[in-house]
Design a protein around this motif. Structure first.
Motif, PDB file in Angstrom:
ATOM      1  N   ARG A 180      -1.513   3.262  -4.532  1.00  0.00           N
ATOM      2  CA  ARG A 180      -2.936   3.507  -4.351  1.00  0.00           C
ATOM      3  C   ARG A 180      -3.249   4.916  -4.843  1.00  0.00           C
ATOM      4  NH1 ARG A 180      -5.839   3.884   1.293  1.00  0.00           N
ATOM      5  NH2 ARG A 180      -4.695   5.846   1.414  1.00  0.00           N
ATOM      6  N   GLU A 234     -13.111  -2.100   0.804  1.00  0.00           N
ATOM      7  CA  GLU A 234     -13.185  -1.289   2.030  1.00  0.00           C
ATOM      8  C   GLU A 234     -14.618  -0.974   2.421  1.00  0.00           C
ATOM      9  OE1 GLU A 234      -9.708   1.531   2.403  1.00  0.00           O
ATOM     10  OE2 GLU A 234     -10.493   2.107   0.444  1.00  0.00           O
ATOM     11  N   ARG A 288      -5.231   2.236  14.006  1.00  0.00           N
ATOM     12  CA  ARG A 288      -4.719   3.307  13.176  1.00  0.00           C
ATOM     13  C   ARG A 288      -4.986   4.639  13.857  1.00  0.00           C
ATOM     14  NH1 ARG A 288      -3.449   4.713   8.315  1.00  0.00           N
ATOM     15  NH2 ARG A 288      -4.533   6.398   7.245  1.00  0.00           N
ATOM     16  N   CYS A 304      -4.333  -4.992   3.756  1.00  0.00           N
ATOM     17  CA  CYS A 304      -3.388  -3.913   4.033  1.00  0.00           C
ATOM     18  C   CYS A 304      -3.905  -2.971   5.117  1.00  0.00           C
ATOM     19  CB  CYS A 304      -3.065  -3.126   2.760  1.00  0.00           C
ATOM     20  SG  CYS A 304      -4.497  -2.290   2.059  1.00  0.00           S
ATOM     21  N   GLY A 305      -5.050  -3.314   5.716  1.00  0.00           N
ATOM     22  CA  GLY A 305      -5.539  -2.490   6.829  1.00  0.00           C
ATOM     23  C   GLY A 305      -4.677  -2.733   8.057  1.00  0.00           C
ATOM     24  N   MET A 318      -9.480  -1.927  -3.854  1.00  0.00           N
ATOM     25  CA  MET A 318      -9.482  -2.088  -2.403  1.00  0.00           C
ATOM     26  C   MET A 318     -10.893  -2.481  -1.982  1.00  0.00           C
ATOM     27  SD  MET A 318      -7.076   0.844  -0.797  1.00  0.00           S
ATOM     28  CE  MET A 318      -6.993   0.057   0.807  1.00  0.00           C
ATOM     29  N   ARG A 353       0.578   4.843  -0.015  1.00  0.00           N
ATOM     30  CA  ARG A 353      -0.383   5.951   0.095  1.00  0.00           C
ATOM     31  C   ARG A 353       0.208   7.171  -0.603  1.00  0.00           C
ATOM     32  NH1 ARG A 353      -1.273   3.650   5.593  1.00  0.00           N
ATOM     33  NH2 ARG A 353      -3.448   2.987   5.735  1.00  0.00           N
ATOM     34  N   ASP A 408      -6.577   8.917  -2.169  1.00  0.00           N
ATOM     35  CA  ASP A 408      -7.713   8.612  -1.294  1.00  0.00           C
ATOM     36  C   ASP A 408      -8.080   9.895  -0.551  1.00  0.00           C
ATOM     37  OD1 ASP A 408      -9.650   7.389   0.189  1.00  0.00           O
ATOM     38  OD2 ASP A 408      -8.304   6.130   1.360  1.00  0.00           O
ATOM     39  N   GLY A 415      -8.915  -3.189   2.808  1.00  0.00           N
ATOM     40  CA  GLY A 415      -8.602  -2.099   3.746  1.00  0.00           C
ATOM     41  C   GLY A 415      -9.518  -2.268   4.949  1.00  0.00           C
ATOM     42  N   THR A 416      -9.005  -2.954   5.974  1.00  0.00           N
ATOM     43  CA  THR A 416      -9.887  -3.285   7.104  1.00  0.00           C
ATOM     44  C   THR A 416     -10.246  -2.068   7.954  1.00  0.00           C
ATOM     45  OG1 THR A 416      -7.892  -3.977   8.255  1.00  0.00           O
ATOM     46  CG2 THR A 416      -9.288  -5.710   7.344  1.00  0.00           C
ATOM     47  N   ASN A 417      -9.465  -0.990   7.813  1.00  0.00           N
ATOM     48  CA  ASN A 417      -9.819   0.199   8.606  1.00  0.00           C
ATOM     49  C   ASN A 417     -11.164   0.732   8.143  1.00  0.00           C
ATOM     50  OD1 ASN A 417      -7.161  -0.143   9.448  1.00  0.00           O
ATOM     51  ND2 ASN A 417      -6.374   1.391   8.043  1.00  0.00           N
ATOM     52  N   ASP A 418     -11.284   0.937   6.828  1.00  0.00           N
ATOM     53  CA  ASP A 418     -12.553   1.445   6.320  1.00  0.00           C
ATOM     54  C   ASP A 418     -13.626   0.365   6.309  1.00  0.00           C
ATOM     55  OD1 ASP A 418     -12.375   4.228   5.828  1.00  0.00           O
ATOM     56  OD2 ASP A 418     -10.934   3.816   4.228  1.00  0.00           O
ATOM     57  N   ARG A 434     -14.131   5.890  12.253  1.00  0.00           N
ATOM     58  CA  ARG A 434     -12.874   5.353  12.763  1.00  0.00           C
ATOM     59  C   ARG A 434     -12.058   6.367  13.553  1.00  0.00           C
ATOM     60  NH1 ARG A 434      -9.789   4.353   7.001  1.00  0.00           N
ATOM     61  NH2 ARG A 434      -7.832   5.116   7.867  1.00  0.00           N
ATOM     62  N   LEU A 469       0.869  -1.189   0.000  1.00  0.00           N
ATOM     63  CA  LEU A 469       0.000   0.000   0.000  1.00  0.00           C
ATOM     64  C   LEU A 469       0.898   1.228   0.000  1.00  0.00           C
ATOM     65  CD1 LEU A 469      -2.666   1.589   0.407  1.00  0.00           C
ATOM     66  CD2 LEU A 469      -2.446   1.195   2.855  1.00  0.00           C
TER      67      LEU A 469
HETATM   68  C1  PEP Z   1      -7.959   0.926   5.160  1.00  0.00           C
HETATM   69  O1  PEP Z   1      -8.983   1.612   5.084  1.00  0.00           O
HETATM   70  O2  PEP Z   1      -7.866  -0.116   5.827  1.00  0.00           O
HETATM   71  C2  PEP Z   1      -6.753   1.340   4.408  1.00  0.00           C
HETATM   72  C3  PEP Z   1      -5.712   0.545   4.334  1.00  0.00           C
HETATM   73  O3  PEP Z   1      -6.745   2.573   3.839  1.00  0.00           O
HETATM   74  P1  PEP Z   1      -6.602   3.922   4.691  1.00  0.00           P
HETATM   75  O4  PEP Z   1      -6.297   3.524   6.095  1.00  0.00           O
HETATM   76  O5  PEP Z   1      -5.542   4.712   4.046  1.00  0.00           O
HETATM   77  O6  PEP Z   1      -7.972   4.520   4.553  1.00  0.00           O
END
Ligand code: PEP
Ligand code: MG
Length: 600
Positions: free
Chosen positions: A337, A436, A594, A507-508, A434, A301, A340, A457-460, A470, A299
């Motif tokens: 990527r 997400e 994160r 990649c989260g 991704m 960014r 974003d 992207g596990t964060n989103d 988040r 990833l």
């Molecule tokens: C995510 O959302 O998991 C991700 C890897 O992207 P970002 O944290 O940059 O939104």
């Protein structure tokens, strides 16, 4: 215990146990004295001489820092020398002497306080960090003019002690003797302050940003300070001291084991090869990813190219950056990527009306497709860089198949255009999406069939599945990637990719945390992209677990009712293979979250 426990920021790891030595390092009281007119020029000459002497002193400190901390760290003192010799500053001090008949030390104090106030008023974290450097230089010059020295601070320390101060300048820190000073506690300072950088290089545990430390800690109070956790415990019991020492031993044992794993392959005990890539947000993480053995960048960014700048980066600027990253990983892919951007983090040229709900608004791939000029320049840059390495392209926050279709069309058009222009570039590159959003996860079979690869992207995905912002501290407990609903989506995506014969990775941030990495392997992911500092820990974990056991644990986790139950299942299963106390000396699994500040 809570009233005996002070919290701050751990800026240099390890624990220090000892009595407190409280140092009052501050601007000296400068008496007010009027200089007779005839002696004004002599006073200006005294100022110049002091600056010369202090410069020599700082050069000595620099040499000392080179020995003790390293050549790069020693450059901190170049910054101080620049401050010391700043013409505008010194001109201002000379004016004060001449116009107001002040002594050199009084004039210097006035000017230093004026600059200090101006820097503090900007609210800039960078300048705030540099305030301590400024004070360090000012105190040194003023004390020199007053014929006083400040090094004696350390001479009174005869037994291993924890130094407690309001703030610590790098000049003081670099002179510390590790035998006598076992820890540093300071009210001011952050992870990026120069004293913190030096403490870390010299290997002295340090906790900064401890509010009220000077008031709360009487000289001689016994302390256990923990520079990893960022805590200071007052008047510890013998049991608490023993517990802290044991924790430190476990940390060291883990660090030694991680170091051994760095050059070994990431293979599970039953022979499944896991590919570990690095997430790179900023250029200075490229080196960290390489040092920790990343197999490419999973990833890359790209938002930093835009945020904080008033204009968009040129195509060539982007191509140069992508090429630089690709060349740093000659044998592995680098996954760019596309921007974003979104919500309130849109660059100035794109800020239109503010949105009521930016997380559900005009962001990521939606912005790119609506601004084809910007998007095309990024695509062209990736195609140009792909001549120099294995560059892939990935689009964020996909919710519909046509977003992939439209991007693919743009990639094909730009590849043809570059060829017509005779610009060295690839004719195509792998294009991935991704996952997400729940929409993308539910459509993963269709997306997998049409994209070249998937990356979760596990964060989103967690944010949009659980409907939890988040970055909202109030909801932090609810932001849980281990929720069974998120697990089901993760499983669907892994299965869909496998069925389509396409690679899928995560990649989260959860991939950077051992318990979750174990779960992800069990769900069928064989590629993880993690924060560079977490690479050794994840590799160490991979090398101790069996993929078969991870699969069984993942099955159990999928059947669990709540996120807590999921974590219990994972902890139990992982404990069969790994000493959890060693893996997590601080007992805080799972840890990786994160930071909200990185949200774009
Ligand atoms: C995510 O959302 O998991 C991700 C890897 O992207 P970002 O944290 O940059 O939104
Ligand atoms: Mg995301």
């Amino acid at each position: 215990m809570s009233d005996r426990l002070l919290k701050g920021i751990g800026v240099s790891g390890g624990i220090g146990v000892g009595p407190a030595v409280v140092v009052r390092w501050a601007m000296p009281e400068v008496p007010h004295r009027v200089v007779p007119r005839a002696q004004v020029e002599k006073e200006v000459r005294r100022l110049r001489a002091a600056v010369r002497d202090v410069k020599r002193y700082l050069q000595d400190l620099k040499a000392k820092a080179e020995d003790r901390a390293g050549v790069d760290e020693a450059r901190i003192f170049d910054a101080q020398i620049l401050m010391l010799e700043d013409k505008e500053f010194l001109g201002g001090v000379a004016d004060l002497i001449r116009e107001n008949h002040l002594t050199a030390e009084k004039a210097y104090e006035f000017k230093a306080l004026e600059v200090r106030d101006a820097w503090a008023a900007t609210g800039s974290p960078r300048l705030k960090d540099r305030l301590t450097d400024l004070s360090g230089v000012a105190i040194r010059v003023i004390e020199h003019l007053m014929h006083r020295g400040s090094d004696e601070l350390w001479e009174g320390i005869t037994q291993p002690s924890v130094v407690v101060a309001k703030e610590l300048a790098p000049g003081l820190t670099v002179q510390l003797d590790r035998e006598h000073v076992v820890g540093l506690v300071s009210e001011e300072g952050t992870r990026t302050s120069h004293a913190a950088i030096l403490a870390h290089s010299i290997g002295i545990p340090a906790v900064f940003g401890v509010a009220g430390a000077i008031e709360r800690i009487a000289p001689g109070t016994m302390l256990v300070m923990d520079g990893t956790r960022g805590t200071v415990l007052l008047d510890p019991t013998p049991h608490e001291i023993a517990e802290a020492r044991a924790r430190e031993l476990r940390r060291r044992e883990l660090a030694a084991q991680l170091e051994q794993a760095v050059n070994l392959p990431a293979v599970t005990t039953d022979g499944v090869r896991i590919v570990l890539r690095g997430n790179v947000d900023l250029p200075d993480e490229i080196a960290a990813a390489r040092e920790h053995g990343a197999e490419g960048v999973g990833l890359l960014r790209t938002e930093f190219l835009i945020t904080g700048h008033s204009a968009l980066p040129s195509e060539t600027e982007q191509a140069d950056y992508f090429r630089r990253v690709a060349e740093a990983f000659p044998d592995h892919p680098v996954i760019v990527r596309t921007y974003d951007l979104g919500g309130d983090k849109l660059p100035a040229p794109f800020r239109t009306v503010s949105e009521v709900n930016p997380q559900l608004g005009w962001r990521a791939i939606r912005v790119c497709l609506d601004r084809p000029d910007m998007f095309r320049s990024q695509i062209r840059a990736a195609l140009r860089a792909a001549v120099h390495g294995d560059v892939w392209l990935m689009i964020p926050l996909v919710t519909r198949l046509d977003e992939l279709d439209r991007t693919r069309t743009l990639v094909a058009e730009e590849a043809a255009q570059l060829e017509r222009e005779g610009v060295a570039s690839a004719t195509s590159l792998p294009l991935g999406v991704m996952i997400e959003t729940p929409a993308a996860a539910i459509m993963a079979d269709r997306l997998a069939a049409e994209a070249d690869f998937l990356s979760v992207g596990t964060n989103d995905l967690t944010q949009y599945t659980l409907v939890v912002d988040r970055g909202n501290a109030r909801l932090a407990e609810r932001f849980n990637p281990h929720d069974p609903s998120v697990l089901r989506l993760l499983k669907m995506v892994a299965d869909a990719a496998r069925a389509a014969g396409k690679p899928a990775s995560v990649c989260g941030e959860m991939a950077s945390e051992p318990l979750s990495a174990f779960l992800l392997i069990g769900l069928g992911y064989e590629t993880l992209s993690v924060a560079p500092p977490a690479l050794p820990l994840i590799k160490w974990t991979v090398r101790q677990v069996s993929a078969a056991r991870a699969r069984a644990a993942a099955e159990q986790a999928l059947a669990a009712r709540t996120a807590d139950d999921v974590l219990d299942v994972l902890r139990l299963a992982l404990a069969e293979a790994v000493d959890l106390k060693l893996l997590d000396p601080d007992g805080r699994l799972p840890a990786a979250r994160r930071p909200a500040s990185l949200n774009v």
